[in-house]
Design a protein around this motif. Structure first.
Motif, PDB file in Angstrom:
ATOM      1  N   ILE A 189      -8.472   1.882 -18.829  1.00  0.00           N
ATOM      2  CA  ILE A 189      -7.764   1.421 -17.631  1.00  0.00           C
ATOM      3  C   ILE A 189      -6.286   1.723 -17.791  1.00  0.00           C
ATOM      4  O   ILE A 189      -5.646   1.298 -18.753  1.00  0.00           O
ATOM      5  CB  ILE A 189      -7.987  -0.081 -17.396  1.00  0.00           C
ATOM      6  N   THR A 190      -5.739   2.472 -16.856  1.00  0.00           N
ATOM      7  CA  THR A 190      -4.323   2.824 -16.888  1.00  0.00           C
ATOM      8  C   THR A 190      -3.545   2.185 -15.741  1.00  0.00           C
ATOM      9  O   THR A 190      -2.319   2.242 -15.719  1.00  0.00           O
ATOM     10  CB  THR A 190      -4.134   4.351 -16.804  1.00  0.00           C
ATOM     11  N   GLY A 191      -4.243   1.591 -14.790  1.00  0.00           N
ATOM     12  CA  GLY A 191      -3.578   0.969 -13.650  1.00  0.00           C
ATOM     13  C   GLY A 191      -4.587   0.259 -12.770  1.00  0.00           C
ATOM     14  O   GLY A 191      -5.794   0.254 -13.056  1.00  0.00           O
ATOM     15  N   VAL A 192      -4.098  -0.354 -11.714  1.00  0.00           N
ATOM     16  CA  VAL A 192      -4.976  -0.973 -10.723  1.00  0.00           C
ATOM     17  C   VAL A 192      -4.418  -0.707  -9.327  1.00  0.00           C
ATOM     18  O   VAL A 192      -3.219  -0.481  -9.147  1.00  0.00           O
ATOM     19  CB  VAL A 192      -5.127  -2.504 -10.904  1.00  0.00           C
ATOM     20  N   HIS A 193      -5.326  -0.740  -8.367  1.00  0.00           N
ATOM     21  CA  HIS A 193      -4.943  -0.653  -6.961  1.00  0.00           C
ATOM     22  C   HIS A 193      -5.355  -1.963  -6.303  1.00  0.00           C
ATOM     23  O   HIS A 193      -6.461  -2.456  -6.515  1.00  0.00           O
ATOM     24  CB  HIS A 193      -5.649   0.519  -6.283  1.00  0.00           C
ATOM     25  N   ARG A 194      -4.416  -2.550  -5.530  1.00  0.00           N
ATOM     26  CA  ARG A 194      -4.689  -3.819  -4.869  1.00  0.00           C
ATOM     27  C   ARG A 194      -4.715  -3.616  -3.360  1.00  0.00           C
ATOM     28  O   ARG A 194      -3.802  -3.001  -2.798  1.00  0.00           O
ATOM     29  CB  ARG A 194      -3.604  -4.842  -5.215  1.00  0.00           C
ATOM     30  N   THR A 195      -5.758  -4.143  -2.726  1.00  0.00           N
ATOM     31  CA  THR A 195      -5.840  -4.184  -1.271  1.00  0.00           C
ATOM     32  C   THR A 195      -5.934  -5.657  -0.882  1.00  0.00           C
ATOM     33  O   THR A 195      -6.954  -6.301  -1.131  1.00  0.00           O
ATOM     34  CB  THR A 195      -7.074  -3.432  -0.742  1.00  0.00           C
ATOM     35  N   TRP A 196      -4.844  -6.185  -0.318  1.00  0.00           N
ATOM     36  CA  TRP A 196      -4.850  -7.586   0.092  1.00  0.00           C
ATOM     37  C   TRP A 196      -5.622  -7.727   1.400  1.00  0.00           C
ATOM     38  O   TRP A 196      -5.473  -6.910   2.327  1.00  0.00           O
ATOM     39  CB  TRP A 196      -3.423  -8.089   0.259  1.00  0.00           C
ATOM     40  N   LEU A 197      -6.453  -8.774   1.474  1.00  0.00           N
ATOM     41  CA  LEU A 197      -7.404  -8.923   2.567  1.00  0.00           C
ATOM     42  C   LEU A 197      -7.143 -10.187   3.378  1.00  0.00           C
ATOM     43  O   LEU A 197      -6.552 -11.157   2.887  1.00  0.00           O
ATOM     44  CB  LEU A 197      -8.830  -8.951   2.009  1.00  0.00           C
ATOM     45  N   ASP A 198      -7.613 -10.148   4.616  1.00  0.00           N
ATOM     46  CA  ASP A 198      -7.491 -11.295   5.510  1.00  0.00           C
ATOM     47  C   ASP A 198      -8.626 -12.275   5.214  1.00  0.00           C
ATOM     48  O   ASP A 198      -9.801 -11.927   5.378  1.00  0.00           O
ATOM     49  CB  ASP A 198      -7.571 -10.819   6.959  1.00  0.00           C
ATOM     50  N   PRO A 199      -8.308 -13.500   4.756  1.00  0.00           N
ATOM     51  CA  PRO A 199      -9.381 -14.447   4.438  1.00  0.00           C
ATOM     52  C   PRO A 199     -10.144 -14.916   5.669  1.00  0.00           C
ATOM     53  O   PRO A 199     -11.223 -15.507   5.550  1.00  0.00           O
ATOM     54  CB  PRO A 199      -8.635 -15.616   3.779  1.00  0.00           C
ATOM     55  N   ASN A 200      -9.589 -14.635   6.866  1.00  0.00           N
ATOM     56  CA  ASN A 200     -10.246 -15.061   8.101  1.00  0.00           C
ATOM     57  C   ASN A 200     -11.266 -14.057   8.616  1.00  0.00           C
ATOM     58  O   ASN A 200     -11.877 -14.276   9.662  1.00  0.00           O
ATOM     59  CB  ASN A 200      -9.197 -15.333   9.178  1.00  0.00           C
ATOM     60  N   GLY A 201     -11.424 -12.955   7.894  1.00  0.00           N
ATOM     61  CA  GLY A 201     -12.466 -12.013   8.271  1.00  0.00           C
ATOM     62  C   GLY A 201     -11.948 -10.691   8.786  1.00  0.00           C
ATOM     63  O   GLY A 201     -10.748 -10.434   8.858  1.00  0.00           O
ATOM     64  N   PHE A 202     -12.886  -9.836   9.181  1.00  0.00           N
ATOM     65  CA  PHE A 202     -12.594  -8.475   9.624  1.00  0.00           C
ATOM     66  C   PHE A 202     -12.073  -8.483  11.058  1.00  0.00           C
ATOM     67  O   PHE A 202     -12.538  -9.249  11.896  1.00  0.00           O
ATOM     68  CB  PHE A 202     -13.865  -7.629   9.551  1.00  0.00           C
ATOM     69  N   ASP A 203     -11.073  -7.655  11.317  1.00  0.00           N
ATOM     70  CA  ASP A 203     -10.603  -7.482  12.691  1.00  0.00           C
ATOM     71  C   ASP A 203     -10.347  -6.006  12.946  1.00  0.00           C
ATOM     72  O   ASP A 203     -10.178  -5.223  12.016  1.00  0.00           O
ATOM     73  CB  ASP A 203      -9.317  -8.290  12.940  1.00  0.00           C
ATOM     74  N   ARG A 204     -10.333  -5.625  14.186  1.00  0.00           N
ATOM     75  CA  ARG A 204     -10.238  -4.204  14.544  1.00  0.00           C
ATOM     76  C   ARG A 204      -8.821  -3.663  14.489  1.00  0.00           C
ATOM     77  O   ARG A 204      -8.621  -2.454  14.503  1.00  0.00           O
ATOM     78  CB  ARG A 204     -10.797  -3.998  15.959  1.00  0.00           C
ATOM     79  N   ILE A 205      -7.838  -4.553  14.422  1.00  0.00           N
ATOM     80  CA  ILE A 205      -6.451  -4.090  14.408  1.00  0.00           C
ATOM     81  C   ILE A 205      -6.033  -3.716  12.991  1.00  0.00           C
ATOM     82  O   ILE A 205      -5.540  -2.622  12.728  1.00  0.00           O
ATOM     83  CB  ILE A 205      -5.514  -5.169  14.977  1.00  0.00           C
ATOM     84  N   ARG A 206      -6.270  -4.628  12.046  1.00  0.00           N
ATOM     85  CA  ARG A 206      -5.881  -4.378  10.652  1.00  0.00           C
ATOM     86  C   ARG A 206      -7.062  -3.928   9.810  1.00  0.00           C
ATOM     87  O   ARG A 206      -6.909  -3.709   8.606  1.00  0.00           O
ATOM     88  CB  ARG A 206      -5.263  -5.641  10.050  1.00  0.00           C
ATOM     89  N   LEU A 207      -8.240  -3.843  10.404  1.00  0.00           N
ATOM     90  CA  LEU A 207      -9.454  -3.433   9.685  1.00  0.00           C
ATOM     91  C   LEU A 207      -9.729  -4.324   8.475  1.00  0.00           C
ATOM     92  O   LEU A 207     -10.197  -3.867   7.437  1.00  0.00           O
ATOM     93  CB  LEU A 207      -9.369  -1.966   9.256  1.00  0.00           C
ATOM     94  N   GLY A 208      -9.435  -5.618   8.617  1.00  0.00           N
ATOM     95  CA  GLY A 208      -9.758  -6.569   7.576  1.00  0.00           C
ATOM     96  C   GLY A 208      -8.698  -6.778   6.525  1.00  0.00           C
ATOM     97  O   GLY A 208      -8.856  -7.631   5.647  1.00  0.00           O
ATOM     98  N   LYS A 209      -7.604  -6.016   6.575  1.00  0.00           N
ATOM     99  CA  LYS A 209      -6.545  -6.197   5.586  1.00  0.00           C
ATOM    100  C   LYS A 209      -5.640  -7.360   5.980  1.00  0.00           C
ATOM    101  O   LYS A 209      -5.562  -7.747   7.144  1.00  0.00           O
ATOM    102  CB  LYS A 209      -5.748  -4.896   5.436  1.00  0.00           C
ATOM    103  N   ALA A 210      -4.947  -7.915   5.007  1.00  0.00           N
ATOM    104  CA  ALA A 210      -4.076  -9.063   5.233  1.00  0.00           C
ATOM    105  C   ALA A 210      -2.940  -8.700   6.190  1.00  0.00           C
ATOM    106  O   ALA A 210      -2.481  -7.546   6.210  1.00  0.00           O
ATOM    107  CB  ALA A 210      -3.508  -9.554   3.905  1.00  0.00           C
ATOM    108  N   PRO A 211      -2.452  -9.659   6.968  1.00  0.00           N
ATOM    109  CA  PRO A 211      -1.357  -9.401   7.914  1.00  0.00           C
ATOM    110  C   PRO A 211      -0.003  -9.365   7.220  1.00  0.00           C
ATOM    111  O   PRO A 211       0.873 -10.209   7.457  1.00  0.00           O
ATOM    112  CB  PRO A 211      -1.477 -10.580   8.890  1.00  0.00           C
TER     113      PRO A 211
END
Length: 353
Positions: A189-211
């Motif tokens: 392991i040389t690194g990590v990638h983080r995708t912060w997510l919306d705990p309220n679920g999937f939406d079509r604007i952010r495609l489920g990512k955190a606001p």
């Protein structure tokens, strides 16, 4: 004589900026904070030290947004110099503050080489403290992107409260996150990638990512490495940019090794295994994809690797999967794969549940 650790920490806090300039010299001041990569003085912006007392806390306190580690300026002295005995830490603090020494013992006598430190180690700690994705918001996020079967082979994990700091002037937030490990060809392991997510679920604007402004961030040693799904030393590999793009292809090619390089520039520079004989380039349909394709075709040709572009109908293969569905993606790939790989990988995928 100042012997109490808390009193030493208070005195250091009064000189917080001077302490940072001396022991965290690879950082810089921004506003009321000193920013640096980590407590071991690695260049970067993950760790921030408060330089002045404020309603948010006293001067001298620090936190690493990538790992959630925190402490005071005595910890900075200990970790930046690789000290293990508190006596040596206190003596070094007294030396810096021009205070009398506790006893005639040579400073730094018991100093050891620093342990493995820096962004790589921070990435490894973050991945280790994360959880499997099954039954979490990560799995729900990927399902919302059309990835019903997540063939990630252990490369993805879930962190329920991953630190996120918008900038040096704003407080640290926590959001659930998908954590992907970046590895080299030997699996380290040389690194990590983080995708912060919306705990309220999937939406079509952010495609489920955190606001938040930047819901995707990577740290560690990324150049030449990738998030890998499957063996890194196989003779056939599909390489592309995004994690979701490669997981979409894995839905119909679950036994074919794949690598997500995380960006077009990193894809163009990805290290290729000496065992590789055929490279599929899962390009995005944009100008950067054109450039990556040209670069990788040339690199592969130079070392005798057959390179075959895989082109999506829309912007990328995740968009294709989401819009056209699994069967359409399978049909499109059948026409682009080498015949022997159709029978080796694609037909087998139809029976995988």
């Amino acid at each position: 004589m100042v012997r109490d650790a808390s009193e030493l920490a208070r005195r250091l806090a009064r000189e917080a900026e001077a302490v940072c300039r001396h022991y965290l010299s690879n950082g810089k001041r921004e506003g009321r904070y000193w920013l640096v990569g980590d407590v071991h003085n690695t260049p970067g912006r993950s760790l921030f030290v408060r330089l002045q007392d404020s309603p948010k806390g006293p001067a001298g306190k620090w936190m690493d947004a990538a790992t959630s580690e925190h402490g005071d300026l005595l910890d900075v002295i200990r970790e930046s110099l690789g000290l293990r005995d508190f006596h040596d830490v206190a003596e070094e603090a007294r030396r810096f503050l021009n205070l009398p020494r506790a006893e005639p013992r040579p400073v730094l006598k018991s100093m050891h080489p620093p342990a493995l430190a820096g962004p790589k180690e921070a990435a490894r700690r973050l991945f280790a403290m994360s959880q499997p994705i099954e039954g979490t918001v990560v799995e729900a996020y990927l399902h919302g992107r059309g990835i019903a079967h997540v063939y990630h082979g252990g490369s993805l994990r879930f962190h329920p409260r991953c630190y996120y700091r918008p900038d040096e002037h704003l407080p640290t937030e926590t959001w659930p996150a998908m954590i992907a490990c970046v590895t080299d060809l030997d699996g380290r392991i040389t690194g990590v990638h983080r995708t912060w997510l919306d705990p309220n679920g999937f939406d079509r604007i952010r495609l489920g990512k955190a606001p938040i402004d930047t819901p995707r961030r990577a740290m560690g040693d990324l150049l030449g490495n990738a998030v890998r799904f499957g063996a890194a030393d196989d003779d056939v590999l599909v390489a592309g940019e995004g994690i979701e793009t490669m997981l979409s292809l894995r839905c119909v090619l679950p036994t074919l090794p794949m690598a997500a390089a995380l960006s077009a520039n990193h894809l163009a520079a990805m290290v290729l295994s000496s065992s590789l004989r055929r490279l599929y380039i899962a390009r995005d349909a944009d100008a950067a994809g054109d450039t990556v394709q040209a670069v990788l075709l040339q690199r592969a040709q130079t070392v005798g690797i057959e390179a075959i572009p895989l082109s999506p109908r829309l912007g990328d293969f995740n968009e294709d999967l989401h819009v056209f569905g699994l069967d359409a993606l399978r049909t499109a790939l059948r026409m682009q794969l080498a015949p022997e790989d159709v029978s080796r990988f694609l037909l087998l995928s139809a029976s995988v549940v």
